[in-house]
Design a protein around this motif. Structure first.
Motif, PDB file in Angstrom:
ATOM      1  N   ASN A  26       0.807  -1.218   0.000  1.00  0.00           N
ATOM      2  CA  ASN A  26       0.000   0.000   0.000  1.00  0.00           C
ATOM      3  C   ASN A  26       0.845   1.275   0.000  1.00  0.00           C
ATOM      4  O   ASN A  26       0.427   2.310   0.517  1.00  0.00           O
ATOM      5  N   SER A  27       2.026   1.190  -0.574  1.00  0.00           N
ATOM      6  CA  SER A  27       2.903   2.361  -0.678  1.00  0.00           C
ATOM      7  C   SER A  27       3.856   2.173  -1.841  1.00  0.00           C
ATOM      8  O   SER A  27       3.830   1.144  -2.527  1.00  0.00           O
ATOM      9  N   ALA A  28       4.701   3.177  -2.057  1.00  0.00           N
ATOM     10  CA  ALA A  28       5.708   3.083  -3.122  1.00  0.00           C
ATOM     11  C   ALA A  28       6.915   2.257  -2.716  1.00  0.00           C
ATOM     12  O   ALA A  28       7.802   2.011  -3.535  1.00  0.00           O
ATOM     13  N   ALA A  29       6.950   1.840  -1.458  1.00  0.00           N
ATOM     14  CA  ALA A  29       8.062   0.986  -1.008  1.00  0.00           C
ATOM     15  C   ALA A  29       7.997  -0.339  -1.742  1.00  0.00           C
ATOM     16  O   ALA A  29       6.920  -0.843  -2.073  1.00  0.00           O
ATOM     17  N   LYS A  30       9.149  -0.899  -2.007  1.00  0.00           N
ATOM     18  CA  LYS A  30       9.193  -2.193  -2.697  1.00  0.00           C
ATOM     19  C   LYS A  30      10.365  -2.992  -2.170  1.00  0.00           C
ATOM     20  O   LYS A  30      11.351  -2.426  -1.676  1.00  0.00           O
ATOM     21  N   LEU A  31      10.274  -4.308  -2.259  1.00  0.00           N
ATOM     22  CA  LEU A  31      11.352  -5.161  -1.769  1.00  0.00           C
ATOM     23  C   LEU A  31      12.480  -5.178  -2.793  1.00  0.00           C
ATOM     24  O   LEU A  31      12.275  -5.518  -3.969  1.00  0.00           O
ATOM     25  N   LEU A  32      13.657  -4.790  -2.343  1.00  0.00           N
ATOM     26  CA  LEU A  32      14.837  -4.729  -3.201  1.00  0.00           C
ATOM     27  C   LEU A  32      15.654  -6.004  -3.048  1.00  0.00           C
ATOM     28  O   LEU A  32      15.730  -6.563  -1.957  1.00  0.00           O
ATOM     29  N   PRO A  33      16.295  -6.461  -4.113  1.00  0.00           N
ATOM     30  CA  PRO A  33      17.080  -7.695  -4.015  1.00  0.00           C
ATOM     31  C   PRO A  33      18.335  -7.523  -3.161  1.00  0.00           C
ATOM     32  O   PRO A  33      18.872  -6.415  -3.021  1.00  0.00           O
ATOM     33  N   GLU A  34      18.769  -8.630  -2.586  1.00  0.00           N
ATOM     34  CA  GLU A  34      20.011  -8.662  -1.819  1.00  0.00           C
ATOM     35  C   GLU A  34      21.153  -8.049  -2.623  1.00  0.00           C
ATOM     36  O   GLU A  34      21.246  -8.226  -3.833  1.00  0.00           O
ATOM     37  N   ASN A  35      22.022  -7.325  -1.943  1.00  0.00           N
ATOM     38  CA  ASN A  35      23.208  -6.695  -2.534  1.00  0.00           C
ATOM     39  C   ASN A  35      22.900  -5.498  -3.428  1.00  0.00           C
ATOM     40  O   ASN A  35      23.777  -5.040  -4.173  1.00  0.00           O
ATOM     41  N   SER A  36      21.664  -4.970  -3.355  1.00  0.00           N
ATOM     42  CA  SER A  36      21.399  -3.702  -4.034  1.00  0.00           C
ATOM     43  C   SER A  36      22.248  -2.619  -3.375  1.00  0.00           C
ATOM     44  O   SER A  36      22.436  -2.614  -2.158  1.00  0.00           O
ATOM     45  N   VAL A  37      22.755  -1.704  -4.183  1.00  0.00           N
ATOM     46  CA  VAL A  37      23.567  -0.592  -3.671  1.00  0.00           C
ATOM     47  C   VAL A  37      22.683   0.647  -3.594  1.00  0.00           C
ATOM     48  O   VAL A  37      22.014   1.003  -4.573  1.00  0.00           O
ATOM     49  N   LEU A  38      22.657   1.292  -2.433  1.00  0.00           N
ATOM     50  CA  LEU A  38      21.764   2.415  -2.191  1.00  0.00           C
ATOM     51  C   LEU A  38      22.542   3.728  -2.125  1.00  0.00           C
ATOM     52  O   LEU A  38      23.633   3.780  -1.559  1.00  0.00           O
ATOM     53  N   ILE A  39      21.955   4.783  -2.701  1.00  0.00           N
ATOM     54  CA  ILE A  39      22.564   6.117  -2.686  1.00  0.00           C
ATOM     55  C   ILE A  39      21.525   7.114  -2.201  1.00  0.00           C
ATOM     56  O   ILE A  39      20.391   7.139  -2.689  1.00  0.00           O
ATOM     57  N   ALA A  40      21.909   7.962  -1.241  1.00  0.00           N
ATOM     58  CA  ALA A  40      20.995   8.973  -0.698  1.00  0.00           C
ATOM     59  C   ALA A  40      20.841  10.128  -1.682  1.00  0.00           C
ATOM     60  O   ALA A  40      21.818  10.603  -2.256  1.00  0.00           O
ATOM     61  N   MET A  41      19.591  10.596  -1.853  1.00  0.00           N
ATOM     62  CA  MET A  41      19.312  11.649  -2.826  1.00  0.00           C
ATOM     63  C   MET A  41      18.937  12.988  -2.198  1.00  0.00           C
ATOM     64  O   MET A  41      18.929  13.998  -2.885  1.00  0.00           O
ATOM     65  N   TYR A  42      18.598  13.024  -0.901  1.00  0.00           N
ATOM     66  CA  TYR A  42      18.102  14.260  -0.297  1.00  0.00           C
ATOM     67  C   TYR A  42      18.889  14.651   0.945  1.00  0.00           C
ATOM     68  O   TYR A  42      19.462  13.799   1.631  1.00  0.00           O
ATOM     69  N   GLY A  43      18.852  15.952   1.252  1.00  0.00           N
ATOM     70  CA  GLY A  43      19.300  16.449   2.534  1.00  0.00           C
ATOM     71  C   GLY A  43      20.799  16.387   2.760  1.00  0.00           C
ATOM     72  O   GLY A  43      21.608  16.300   1.832  1.00  0.00           O
ATOM     73  N   ALA A  44      21.161  16.393   4.038  1.00  0.00           N
ATOM     74  CA  ALA A  44      22.569  16.443   4.430  1.00  0.00           C
ATOM     75  C   ALA A  44      23.329  15.197   4.043  1.00  0.00           C
ATOM     76  O   ALA A  44      24.559  15.199   4.018  1.00  0.00           O
ATOM     77  N   THR A  45      22.615  14.120   3.754  1.00  0.00           N
ATOM     78  CA  THR A  45      23.291  12.857   3.446  1.00  0.00           C
ATOM     79  C   THR A  45      23.443  12.604   1.946  1.00  0.00           C
ATOM     80  O   THR A  45      23.789  11.494   1.548  1.00  0.00           O
ATOM     81  N   VAL A  46      23.165  13.597   1.114  1.00  0.00           N
ATOM     82  CA  VAL A  46      23.280  13.407  -0.342  1.00  0.00           C
ATOM     83  C   VAL A  46      24.620  12.749  -0.692  1.00  0.00           C
ATOM     84  O   VAL A  46      25.674  13.199  -0.269  1.00  0.00           O
ATOM     85  N   GLY A  47      24.542  11.666  -1.468  1.00  0.00           N
ATOM     86  CA  GLY A  47      25.750  10.964  -1.891  1.00  0.00           C
ATOM     87  C   GLY A  47      26.165   9.840  -0.973  1.00  0.00           C
ATOM     88  O   GLY A  47      27.014   9.019  -1.344  1.00  0.00           O
TER      89      GLY A  47
END
Length: 391
Positions: free
Chosen positions: A251-272
Motif C-alpha cells: 500500500n505504498s511506493a516501497a518495494k522489496l529490493l534484491p540482496e546486494n542492491s547498492v543504495l545512494i541517498a538523494m536528499y538532505g545532508a546525506t546526499v551521496g
C-alpha cells in the motif's frame, strides 16, 4: 554488593561549555593547531575517542571566546542539535557551544562516565527545553541525578563494556583495510579505462516510499527492513531502525529490493551517502537503489557509488534541502568493459563477504553491549570476568 550512591553529574566532574570564535576573523582558524569539535564532527564518528574535528582553531581564536581547553579523557556530550552525541577526548580539545562536556574528577573513572552518559542519554534529552530546538543548559546538566558505585566497581564495569567496544572498533579497522584493498584494485584495474556508458543504460535503478504514518499497523511487528538515508554508512546494512509489514509495501511506493542492491541517498545532508543491503530490504523515497546484474555486480556498483560521492554532492541543488534525482544518477557514466568488471568482482567478492561477516559480528557485539549496559549501570549483575565470552 558495594554501596551505590546517589549523585548529580556535577559531583563526578566539572561541566564545561564551549564557544565559536568569530568566523569573520580568519586568524581565529587559519593554521590553527587546537582541536575544536562541533556536533557535526560527532554525527559520523563511530569510535569512542576523538582527536580532532573538521577544523582547528588558533590560540588567538581560543582566547577570543569562552571555549575552554579540556584535558584528554574529558567526556564530550552534545547538548543541542542534537542532544546526546558522546565521545571521549583523545587529547586536549575544545568544543563549540553545542556541548556540555564533563572533565571527570579523580574519583570518577572516565570510561565509566562515558558509559554512564550513554545509559542516561535519553533521560538527559528529555530534560532539554526550547521552542526552536531542545537544548540542555549547564545547570540542567549539572543536576542530572545518577547512581554511581565506588571507583573499583566503576573500573570493572568500564572494563567489561570496553572489551566489547574494543572488539567492535578493531573490526571496523579491519573492514576499513579490506575496503582499501578493494579500492586499490579498483584504481589499478580501471585507471586506464574511461567511463563511457551511462549507468541507466546498463542497470535498473529504483527508489522507495514511506508507508502512511497514520496507519500504525504498517510499522507494528513488521519483518521487512526499511532503510532511511541516515542509515547509509558506507558499508553493508545489516539491520534497520524501523521495519514495515508486507501490507505496508503493498500500500505504498516501497518495494522489496534484491540482496546486494547498492543504495545512494538523494536528499538532505546525506546526499551521496551510500551502502549495500545484506538481504532483501525496502527503502524510503530519499534513496536510489542500483540493482546489480551479472555484468554489473554489487562489488563494482559499491565501488562506483563510493567514488562518485563527491561528484553527487557537487551536483546537488535546492535552497531548502539539497537533492539529486534518479535521472541525474542514471546519467552518470560507468565503465563498459564488462569482462574487466567481472574480473574485478572475482578478485574482490571474498573481501566483501569478509566485510559482511565482520559487520554481522559487530551487530552481535553491539547488541550484547547494549543489553549489558543497563544491567551493569543498575548493579543488577556482578562485575566478574565471566560475563562475556573470551573469544
Amino acid at each position: 554488593m558495594e554501596e551505590w550512591k546517589e549523585y548529580t553529574l556535577s559531583n563526578l566532574g566539572t561541566i564545561v561549555g564551549g564557544a565559536t570564535p568569530s568566523t569573520k576573523d580568519s586568524s581565529n582558524y587559519e593554521n590553527g593547531s587546537i582541536a575544536w569539535i562541533t556536533p557535526k564532527d560527532l554525527s559520523t564518528h563511530t569510535e569512542r575517542f576523538i582527536s580532532h574535528g573538521e577544523r582547528n582553531i588558533t590560540e588567538k581564536g581560543l582566547k577570543s571566546c569562552s571555549a575552554q581547553l579540556m584535558p584528554p579523557n574529558s567526556i564530550l556530550f552534545t547538548s543541542r542539535a542534537p542532544i546526546g552525541y558522546i565521545a571521549i577526548a583523545k587529547n586536549e580539545v575544545c568544543t563549540n557551544q553545542g556541548f556540555k562536556s564533563i572533565v571527570p574528577n579523580k574519583d570518577t573513572d572516565f570510561m565509566f562516565l562515558y558509559y554512564l552518559l550513554r545509559y542516561n542519554k535519553d533521560n538527559i534529552e528529555n530534560l532539554g527545553s526550547g521552542t526552536t530546538f531542545k537544548e540542555v543548559s549547564g545547570s540542567t546538566m549539572r543536576n542530572v541525578p545518577v547512581k554511581v558505585p565506588p571507583l573499583p566497581t566503576q573500573q570493572k564495569i568500564a572494563a567489561i563494556l570496553s572489551s566489547l567496544d574494543d572488539k567492535i572498533e578493531l573490526n571496523n579497522k579491519i573492514n576499513t583495510n579490506l575496503e582499501q584493498q578493494a579500492q586499490a584494485l579498483f584504481d589499478e584495474m580501471f585507471k586506464d579505462d574511461k567511463k563511457d556508458i551511462l549507468l541507466g543504460e546498463v542497470i535498473e535503478t529504483t527508489s522507495g516510499g514511506t508507508p502512511s504514518r497514520k496507519n500504525i499497523s504498517f510499522y507494528s511487528n513488521g519483518n521487512n527492513c526499511w532503510v532511511k538515508s541516515k542509515e547509509l554508512e558506507s558499508g553493508f546494512i545489516i539491520d534497520t531502525e524501523e521495519k514495515i509489514t508486507d501490507d505496508a509495501i503493498n500500500n505504498s511506493a516501497a518495494k522489496l529490493l534484491p540482496e546486494n542492491s547498492v543504495l545512494i541517498a538523494m536528499y538532505g545532508a546525506t546526499v551521496g551517502a551510500y551502502g549495500i543491503i545484506s538481504k532483501p530490504m525496502t527503502c524510503n523515497q530519499a534513496i536510489c537503489a542500483l540493482l546489480p546484474t551479472e555484468n554489473y555486480p554489487y562489488t563494482y556498483l559499491f565501488m562506483f557509488a563510493k567514488n562518485v560521492t563527491q561528484e553527487l554532492e557537487n551536483l546537488a541543488v535546492g535552497s531548502a534541502q539539497q537533492n539529486i534525482s534518479q535521472v541525474l544518477i542514471k546519467k552518470l557514466k560507468v565503465h563498459s568493459d564488462t569482462n574487466k568488471i567481472k574480473e574485478f568482482h572475482s578478485s574482490t567478492h571474498a573481501l566483501f563477504e569478509q566485510m559482511l561477516l565482520i559487520r554481522q559480528g559487530n551487530k552481535n557485539l553491539s547488541e550484547l553491549r547494549d543489553s549489558l549496559l543497563p544491567k551493569l549501570m543498575n548493579g543488577e549483575i556482578e562485575t566478574n570476568s565471566n560475563i562475556i565470552s573470551k573469544e
